[in-house]
Design an enzyme around this catalytic site. Structure first.
Site, mmCIF file in Angstrom:
data_model
loop_
_atom_site.group_PDB
_atom_site.id
_atom_site.type_symbol
_atom_site.label_atom_id
_atom_site.label_comp_id
_atom_site.label_asym_id
_atom_site.label_seq_id
_atom_site.Cartn_x
_atom_site.Cartn_y
_atom_site.Cartn_z
ATOM 1 N N LYS A 43 0.846 -1.186 0.000
ATOM 2 C CA LYS A 43 0.000 0.000 0.000
ATOM 3 C C LYS A 43 0.883 1.237 0.000
ATOM 4 C CE LYS A 43 -4.472 1.535 1.618
ATOM 5 N NZ LYS A 43 -5.601 1.279 2.547
ATOM 6 N N TRP B 299 -3.151 0.539 -3.686
ATOM 7 C CA TRP B 299 -2.621 -0.826 -3.629
ATOM 8 C C TRP B 299 -1.747 -1.135 -4.838
ATOM 9 C CZ3 TRP B 299 -2.622 -3.158 0.785
ATOM 10 C CH2 TRP B 299 -3.676 -2.968 1.687
#
Length: 500
Positions: free
Chosen positions: A390, A395
């Site tokens: 992250k 992501w």
């Protein structure tokens, strides 16, 4: 009255349905009919000499040998539980997994004791367990000269105790029943699963400690496929020799093994093995480079698989596009993607359920994998939830980066891990194994990644190594990579193996 699903049926099939199939191990050839008799004699020896009976626990430290194979049947036939310990662990981990407070007998193979690499740890573990009053027996001295009457068992009796590899966290253990094993073997026997049949000759390079070598010894009993056991020597030269000498048609190992075998044969310029039809592989994502090597060097197809200890290993198969998808689920297993709307291709957490899913006996088991299912029910695993990166609130899927990096002509293997960053929280770093004779150009790699992914996906650093660290079951050890590379310096152009 229903007939219980126990390993006794598999032994019966060896003797009465496929008596002419054989097991080959260290120069010994044994017909399945004779193997069935030998299993019963070993059960007799375990019972008469060591008092093993229903409810007892037996641990074994051995390679994929004939004695180990016999133990995988003989111990459960007595109603006892077998734990195959991982020889690649240190002695303390072996002792911990043997569970010294509950083990009744430790069986040790001579090959394991004599092995230059694992022998010291095996001897130390055996000595410590013996010091706690546990009987230690030699694997070659278990069989009795007479048979014994085996107990009538219920199918819910525990047959094995499996341990997870601990790739992303502490290892866990699960108890597996006779019914679990038989149903899993039945699911693997289908043509679009393992595809094994009578006449095949199977080389299980996957250690028996890893979910019974993906269950292949039991699938062989059902289908009549002969078994070729590798023993202690797993060098690429030895594997290549067995593929040829024993006319192996199907062999199973993690991708790293196939990379080494192909590289060995390519260096020698040797012709592909004459009989090899397919390699089964899994345990980690299969790079496109490995698929191409197996095709070009071994002349064989690749069937990749997804599975976990909690699902008794192999749960899907994919042959059409093995470096992209994990394939369709085997019979008796169901899957869903939690957290999505049910639309094909939408990503979420993979959950599975079925009669031999031991991770959760009461419902859906959360695998921890980020995955998707297409409109034809084929699984694509995008990453382990714990391996997602992250960065700045967005992501990054490390598995997708790894697969794409391996499509570059200078890269044979890749792993991507997170490095702490004061601004973005986490940033990706790539650890690469260069193709033989190739130099890795970092500028080219950055452009290669940027062609497909957003700019923030491009790794901050690229490091070259001779080989990626592996766990004891052959998976890429990301915990070790994080410890070595996530906080360490990047190799400079002047460092051997570094980028230029």
């Amino acid at each position: 009255m229903s007939v219980p699903l126990t390993l006794a049926h598999l032994v019966w099939r060896m003797k009465h349905v496929h008596p002419g199939s054989e097991v080959v191990a260290d120069g010994t050839r044994l017909r399945f009919a004779d193997l069935a008799d030998a299993i019963v004699r070993m059960a007799a020896g375990l019972h008469r000499r060591y008092g093993i009976r229903q409810g007892d626990r037996v641990a074994v430290l051995a390679f994929n040998t004939l004695e180990h194979l016999q133990l995988m049947y003989a111990v459960p036939l007595l109603g006892a539980t077998l734990t195959s310990l991982n020889l690649r662990l240190d002695s303390a981990a072996m002792v911990a997994r043997a569970d010294r407070s509950r083990t009744d007998l430790l069986v040790v193979g001579q090959e394991a004791l004599d092995h230059r690499s694992v022998g010291p740890a095996v001897r130390a573990a055996a000595a410590e367990l013996a010091g706690h009053g546990i009987t230690v027996a030699a694997a070659a001295e278990l069989a009795a000269d007479v048979e014994t009457e085996l107990p009538d068992l219920r199918e819910d009796v525990t047959a094995f105790r499996f341990h997870t590899s601990g790739t992303t966290g502490p290892a866990k253990s699960y108890e597996v029943t006779h019914r679990d094993v038989v149903l899993h073997a039945l699911s693997q026997s289908a043509a679009d699963a393992s595809g094994l049949r009578a006449g095949d000759r199977v080389l299980p390079l996957v250690p028996f400690c890893h979910v019974n070598g993906w269950g292949l010894p039991f699938v062989a009993a059902l289908t009549g496929a002969s078994l070729v056991l590798p023993g202690h020597d797993l060098t690429p030269a030895r594997i290549a020799g067995m593929l040829n000498a024993e006319r192996v048609t199907v062999a199973a190992a993690v991708p790293a093994v196939w990379f080494d075998v192909c590289r060995h044969l390519a260096e020698l310029g040797t012709a592909p093995p004459a009989a090899l039809r397919e390699v089964l592989t899994g345990g980690s994502a299969v790079p496109r480079s490995v698929v191409d090597l197996v095709r070009d060097v071994l002349g064989a197809g690749v069937a990749t698989a997804w599975g976990m200890t909690e699902t008794l290993a192999v749960s899907t198969y994919e042959r059409a596009d093995p470096s992209v998808r994990a394939g369709r689920f085997v019979s008796l297993l169901e899957a869903r993607i939690d957290g999505n709307s049910g639309s094909p291709g939408e990503q979420g957490t993979l959950q599975v359920r079925g009669p031999f899913v031991v991770g959760d006996r009461d419902g859906w088991f959360d695998t921890g994998d980020v995955a998707s299912l297409d409109e034809e029910g084929r699984l694509a695993v995008h990453d382990r939830a714990k391996d997602l990166i992250k960065s700045g609130g967005e992501w990054i899927v490390s598995a997708q980066l790894e697969q794409h990096l391996c499509t570059h002509p200078s890269v044979s293997a890749a792993a991507v891990v997170a490095r702490a960053d004061p601004k973005w929280t986490e940033r990706p770093v790539a650890v690469l194994v260069p193709r033989q004779g190739r130099l890795v150009d970092e500028t080219e790699l950055r452009a290669h990644v940027a062609e497909r992914f957003p700019a923030f996906w491009v790794p901050d650093a690229f490091t070259c190594v001779e080989r990626l660290p592996l766990t004891p079951v052959g998976k890429v050890d990301k915990r070790a990579l994080r410890a070595r590379h996530a906080d360490g310096p990047v190799l400079s152009p002047d460092t051997p193996g570094g980028t230029r």
